[in-house]
Design a protein around this motif. Structure first.
Motif, PDB file in Angstrom:
ATOM      1  N   HIS A  54       0.801  -1.227   0.000  1.00 44.75           N
ATOM      2  CA  HIS A  54       0.000   0.000   0.000  1.00 44.75           C
ATOM      3  C   HIS A  54       0.834   1.277   0.000  1.00 44.75           C
ATOM      4  O   HIS A  54       0.347   2.334   0.406  1.00 44.75           O
ATOM      5  N   GLY A 106      -4.934  -7.093   9.231  1.00 47.00           N
ATOM      6  CA  GLY A 106      -4.915  -7.199  10.684  1.00 47.00           C
ATOM      7  C   GLY A 106      -3.551  -6.888  11.293  1.00 47.00           C
ATOM      8  O   GLY A 106      -3.474  -6.414  12.436  1.00 47.00           O
ATOM      9  N   LYS A 113      -3.341  -0.452  17.074  1.00 45.73           N
ATOM     10  CA  LYS A 113      -4.003  -0.733  18.357  1.00 45.73           C
ATOM     11  C   LYS A 113      -2.979  -0.816  19.499  1.00 45.73           C
ATOM     12  O   LYS A 113      -3.249  -0.394  20.627  1.00 45.73           O
ATOM     13  N   ALA A 131     -10.106  -9.544   7.984  1.00 39.42           N
ATOM     14  CA  ALA A 131      -9.799 -10.083   9.312  1.00 39.42           C
ATOM     15  C   ALA A 131     -10.717  -9.552  10.409  1.00 39.42           C
ATOM     16  O   ALA A 131     -10.989 -10.240  11.387  1.00 39.42           O
ATOM     17  N   SER A 133     -10.244  -7.056  12.608  1.00 41.59           N
ATOM     18  CA  SER A 133      -9.603  -6.542  13.824  1.00 41.59           C
ATOM     19  C   SER A 133     -10.020  -5.106  14.137  1.00 41.59           C
ATOM     20  O   SER A 133     -10.097  -4.714  15.311  1.00 41.59           O
ATOM     21  N   LEU A 139      -6.379  -6.814  21.516  1.00 38.31           N
ATOM     22  CA  LEU A 139      -5.041  -6.787  20.917  1.00 38.31           C
ATOM     23  C   LEU A 139      -4.292  -8.051  21.286  1.00 38.31           C
ATOM     24  O   LEU A 139      -4.212  -8.414  22.460  1.00 38.31           O
ATOM     25  N   GLY A 140      -3.755  -8.735  20.275  1.00 38.26           N
ATOM     26  CA  GLY A 140      -2.839  -9.846  20.530  1.00 38.26           C
ATOM     27  C   GLY A 140      -1.442  -9.346  20.207  1.00 38.26           C
ATOM     28  O   GLY A 140      -1.214  -8.828  19.118  1.00 38.26           O
ATOM     29  N   THR A 167      -9.760  -3.119  -1.475  1.00 40.31           N
ATOM     30  CA  THR A 167      -9.729  -4.590  -1.433  1.00 40.31           C
ATOM     31  C   THR A 167      -9.726  -5.208  -2.827  1.00 40.31           C
ATOM     32  O   THR A 167      -9.609  -6.426  -2.951  1.00 40.31           O
ATOM     33  N   ARG A 169      -7.626  -5.381  -5.132  1.00 45.09           N
ATOM     34  CA  ARG A 169      -6.422  -6.101  -5.545  1.00 45.09           C
ATOM     35  C   ARG A 169      -5.889  -7.041  -4.469  1.00 45.09           C
ATOM     36  O   ARG A 169      -4.746  -7.507  -4.546  1.00 45.09           O
ATOM     37  N   LEU A 170      -6.717  -7.292  -3.452  1.00 39.95           N
ATOM     38  CA  LEU A 170      -6.323  -8.300  -2.457  1.00 39.95           C
ATOM     39  C   LEU A 170      -6.221  -9.633  -3.210  1.00 39.95           C
ATOM     40  O   LEU A 170      -7.195 -10.071  -3.842  1.00 39.95           O
ATOM     41  N   ILE A 174      -5.488 -14.857  -0.788  1.00 37.68           N
ATOM     42  CA  ILE A 174      -5.674 -14.263   0.548  1.00 37.68           C
ATOM     43  C   ILE A 174      -7.152 -13.925   0.774  1.00 37.68           C
ATOM     44  O   ILE A 174      -7.687 -14.098   1.873  1.00 37.68           O
ATOM     45  N   HIS A 185     -15.477 -15.907  12.881  1.00 42.71           N
ATOM     46  CA  HIS A 185     -15.911 -15.004  13.960  1.00 42.71           C
ATOM     47  C   HIS A 185     -17.441 -15.082  14.106  1.00 42.71           C
ATOM     48  O   HIS A 185     -17.973 -15.160  15.210  1.00 42.71           O
ATOM     49  N   HIS A 264      -2.229 -16.908   9.844  1.00 49.98           N
ATOM     50  CA  HIS A 264      -3.477 -16.664  10.574  1.00 49.98           C
ATOM     51  C   HIS A 264      -4.739 -17.063   9.781  1.00 49.98           C
ATOM     52  O   HIS A 264      -5.537 -17.891  10.231  1.00 49.98           O
ATOM     53  N   ALA A 265      -4.936 -16.443   8.622  1.00 47.92           N
ATOM     54  CA  ALA A 265      -6.205 -16.632   7.905  1.00 47.92           C
ATOM     55  C   ALA A 265      -6.353 -18.069   7.394  1.00 47.92           C
ATOM     56  O   ALA A 265      -7.427 -18.681   7.497  1.00 47.92           O
TER      57      ALA A 265
HETATM   58  P1  NAD Z   1      -2.087  -9.407   7.279  1.00 46.32           P
HETATM   59  O1  NAD Z   1      -2.489  -8.066   7.741  1.00 46.32           O
HETATM   60  O2  NAD Z   1      -0.786  -9.921   7.793  1.00 46.32           O
HETATM   61  O3  NAD Z   1      -2.113  -9.434   5.684  1.00 46.32           O
HETATM   62  C1  NAD Z   1      -1.795 -10.637   5.003  1.00 46.32           C
HETATM   63  C2  NAD Z   1      -0.963 -10.331   3.756  1.00 46.32           C
HETATM   64  O4  NAD Z   1      -1.783  -9.680   2.805  1.00 46.32           O
HETATM   65  C3  NAD Z   1       0.207  -9.368   4.023  1.00 46.32           C
HETATM   66  O5  NAD Z   1       1.308  -9.803   3.259  1.00 46.32           O
HETATM   67  C4  NAD Z   1      -0.314  -8.035   3.525  1.00 46.32           C
HETATM   68  O6  NAD Z   1       0.724  -7.164   3.112  1.00 46.32           O
HETATM   69  C5  NAD Z   1      -1.173  -8.473   2.355  1.00 46.32           C
HETATM   70  N1  NAD Z   1      -2.279  -7.574   2.019  1.00 46.32           N
HETATM   71  C6  NAD Z   1      -3.189  -7.066   2.876  1.00 46.32           C
HETATM   72  N2  NAD Z   1      -4.116  -6.355   2.202  1.00 46.32           N
HETATM   73  C7  NAD Z   1      -3.764  -6.401   0.894  1.00 46.32           C
HETATM   74  C8  NAD Z   1      -4.346  -5.869  -0.296  1.00 46.32           C
HETATM   75  N3  NAD Z   1      -5.494  -5.178  -0.268  1.00 46.32           N
HETATM   76  N4  NAD Z   1      -3.721  -6.110  -1.460  1.00 46.32           N
HETATM   77  C9  NAD Z   1      -2.585  -6.849  -1.510  1.00 46.32           C
HETATM   78  N5  NAD Z   1      -2.004  -7.411  -0.418  1.00 46.32           N
HETATM   79  C10 NAD Z   1      -2.590  -7.182   0.774  1.00 46.32           C
HETATM   80  O7  NAD Z   1      -3.175 -10.547   7.600  1.00 46.32           O
HETATM   81  P2  NAD Z   1      -4.634 -10.519   8.256  1.00 46.32           P
HETATM   82  O8  NAD Z   1      -5.135 -11.887   8.109  1.00 46.32           O
HETATM   83  O9  NAD Z   1      -5.426  -9.383   7.732  1.00 46.32           O
HETATM   84  O10 NAD Z   1      -4.326 -10.204   9.770  1.00 46.32           O
HETATM   85  C11 NAD Z   1      -3.691 -11.149  10.591  1.00 46.32           C
HETATM   86  C12 NAD Z   1      -3.243 -10.510  11.888  1.00 46.32           C
HETATM   87  O11 NAD Z   1      -4.322  -9.792  12.464  1.00 46.32           O
HETATM   88  C13 NAD Z   1      -2.814 -11.546  12.925  1.00 46.32           C
HETATM   89  O12 NAD Z   1      -1.725 -11.024  13.658  1.00 46.32           O
HETATM   90  C14 NAD Z   1      -4.044 -11.685  13.800  1.00 46.32           C
HETATM   91  O13 NAD Z   1      -3.738 -12.123  15.103  1.00 46.32           O
HETATM   92  C15 NAD Z   1      -4.579 -10.274  13.790  1.00 46.32           C
HETATM   93  N6  NAD Z   1      -6.033 -10.185  14.049  1.00 46.32           N
HETATM   94  C16 NAD Z   1      -6.415  -9.579  15.204  1.00 46.32           C
HETATM   95  C17 NAD Z   1      -7.757  -9.450  15.500  1.00 46.32           C
HETATM   96  C18 NAD Z   1      -8.182  -8.755  16.765  1.00 46.32           C
HETATM   97  O14 NAD Z   1      -9.360  -8.492  16.971  1.00 46.32           O
HETATM   98  N7  NAD Z   1      -7.258  -8.430  17.653  1.00 46.32           N
HETATM   99  C19 NAD Z   1      -8.726  -9.943  14.605  1.00 46.32           C
HETATM  100  C20 NAD Z   1      -8.307 -10.563  13.435  1.00 46.32           C
HETATM  101  C21 NAD Z   1      -6.939 -10.666  13.152  1.00 46.32           C
END
Ligand code: NAD
Length: 376
Positions: A54, A106, A113, A131, A133, A139-140, A167, A169-170, A174, A185, A264-265
């Motif tokens: 980003h 996340g 956070k 995710a 979050s 917070l973890g 989103t 280009r996510l 993933i 959830h 995680h995911a």
């Molecule tokens: P992440 O944030 O690590 O993203 C996963 C990968 O996708 C990364 O390489 C990121 O750079 C890439 N990415 C993200 N958005 C993109 C986009 N739009 N285009 C291209 N690439 C993109 O993974 P996640 O699954 O979103 O988050 C996981 C983390 O969040 C973990 O640490 C988990 O514990 C935490 N989490 C916390 C809560 C909470 O309530 N505390 C809830 C859910 C997840």
């Protein structure tokens, strides 16, 4: 039968519902409002957090924030390591930061956070995954290889800008598993010990939206309507996660992520059908509601098939789970367990994890022990 909707969904059990204070903007192109949101929160020296995908959008947001942008950081990591937060806290002090703007999944949200927990600074989050979050006061964070979770009103982001365009280009791989993370959830919210009819309604709406959207995104990642539905479902799932207590599924994923560093995911996607199959006998009413919402007879099998349809990895082994780790995971899940609608049984958990490791179809896990009834 003269039954109110409330009694139909909650068995006339008294309940408590507490809304979490957060402001949401949702739509296409909504990131253009970031300056207004910063102004509303009185942010005059923003720290902008973002991940490598980003960098361009971060430049755009810095431009939109104008003089309100004070500094940027792009080094957030998964599981929020404390050493990264410490590094950023130095920046917060050096630049006189009075608010945080985070764009990413996340991991980036987690860093925002972590700063808010230490400073109570206001946060604006622009999520780019499903995710959820951004909707939680949870917070973890990881220190010396141990991940601990805490809850505080300071952690809950004040403002969330859901921009569907972020989103688009996510990557497909993933998108699918991140969407399954959100479905997890919502499903666990339905049998939470503090479940309530408001969260039940959000959970079912979230599940319907995501189950429809994820295969459509796999077929056409540029499908704007499907992307909007998925982000909408993820938002509602995040509210579920932040509002009620999670159970066995989340405990197992926490254990697997912490002990074996599994992603995680993906972990959530692969464990979900099996964790639900374990709990199913204890929550027949939830299973009936899920079956009706998804229009399928076998919900666990449908989730397993959804994993295949979105191209999730075949099983936990494919994402790095060692076969020998199953026993350790069972031990960790049994030590300090989350409250679950079905008692945790060593043999049942072992069988569940073995099937999840192999990528096998979910199977009913029978038990001789009595169930402690349904939590919702
Ligand atoms: P992440 O944030 O690590 O993203 C996963 C990968 O996708 C990364 O390489 C990121 O750079 C890439 N990415 C993200 N958005 C993109 C986009 N739009 N285009 C291209 N690439 C993109 O993974 P996640 O699954 O979103 O988050 C996981 C983390 O969040 C973990 O640490 C988990 O514990 C935490 N989490 C916390 C809560 C909470 O309530 N505390 C809830 C859910 C997840």
């Amino acid at each position: 039968m003269n039954q109110t909707l409330y009694s139909a969904v909650n068995g006339c059990i008294p309940f408590v519902y507490e809304a979490l204070p957060s402001r949401v903007r949702f739509g296409h192109g909504t990131r253009s409002q970031v300056g207004e949101e910063a102004e509303r929160l009185g942010i005059s020296r923003a720290l902008l957090l973002y991940g490598p995908p980003h960098a361009e959008v971060a430049d755009e947001l810095a431009g939109r924030l104008g003089p309100r942008h004070a500094a940027s950081f792009d080094g957030a990591r998964m599981h929020t390591p404390v050493e990264v937060t410490d590094e950023v806290m130095t920046m917060v002090a050096a630049h006189g930061i009075d608010g945080v703007v985070a764009i990413g999944g996340g991991s980036t949200t987690g860093l925002a956070k972590a700063i808010a927990l230490r400073t109570d600074l206001p946060q604006i989050i622009l999520p780019t995954t499903y995710a959820g979050s951004e909707m939680t006061p949870i917070l973890g964070q990881t220190e010396n290889g141990i991940k601990t979770t805490q809850r505080s009103p300071k952690i809950l982001p004040e403002s969330v800008i859901y921009d569907v365009d972020l989103t688009m280009r996510l990557p497909v791989a993933i998108s699918g598993v991140s969407g399954m993370n959100a479905i997890a959830h919502a499903i666990e919210a339905l049998y939470a010990r503090d479940a309530n009819p408001v969260i039940n309604a959000l959970a079912l709406e979230s599940i319907r939206a995501l189950v429809k959207a994820l295969p459509a995104i796999k077929a056409d990642p540029a499908n704007r309507a499907a992307r909007a539905d998925a982000l909408y479902g993820a938002w509602l799932a995040g509210v579920c996660l932040g509002s009620v207590d999670m159970a066995l599924h989340h405990k197992l994923c926490h254990v697997l992520g912490g002990a074996f560093n599994l992603p995680h995911a993906e972990t959530h996607a692969l464990v979900l059908p099996h964790a639900l199959a374990y709990n199913a006998p204890a929550v027949p009413d939830v299973m009936r509601r899920l079956s009706a919402a998804l229009d399928v007879d076998d919900v666990c099998l449908a989730l397993h098939q959804l994993n295949a349809a979105i191209g999730a990895p075949r099983g936990l082994r494919a994402i790095g789970m060692p076969e020998a780790g199953i026993e350790r995971a069972v031990e960790l899940a049994l030590a300090n367990p989350y409250r679950n609608p079905r008692p945790l049984e060593r043999d049942g958990l072992r069988a569940l994890l073995r099937r999840a490791c192999d990528g096998a179809e979910p199977a009913a896990v029978t038990s001789e022990a009595p169930h402690d009834g349904q939590a919702s």
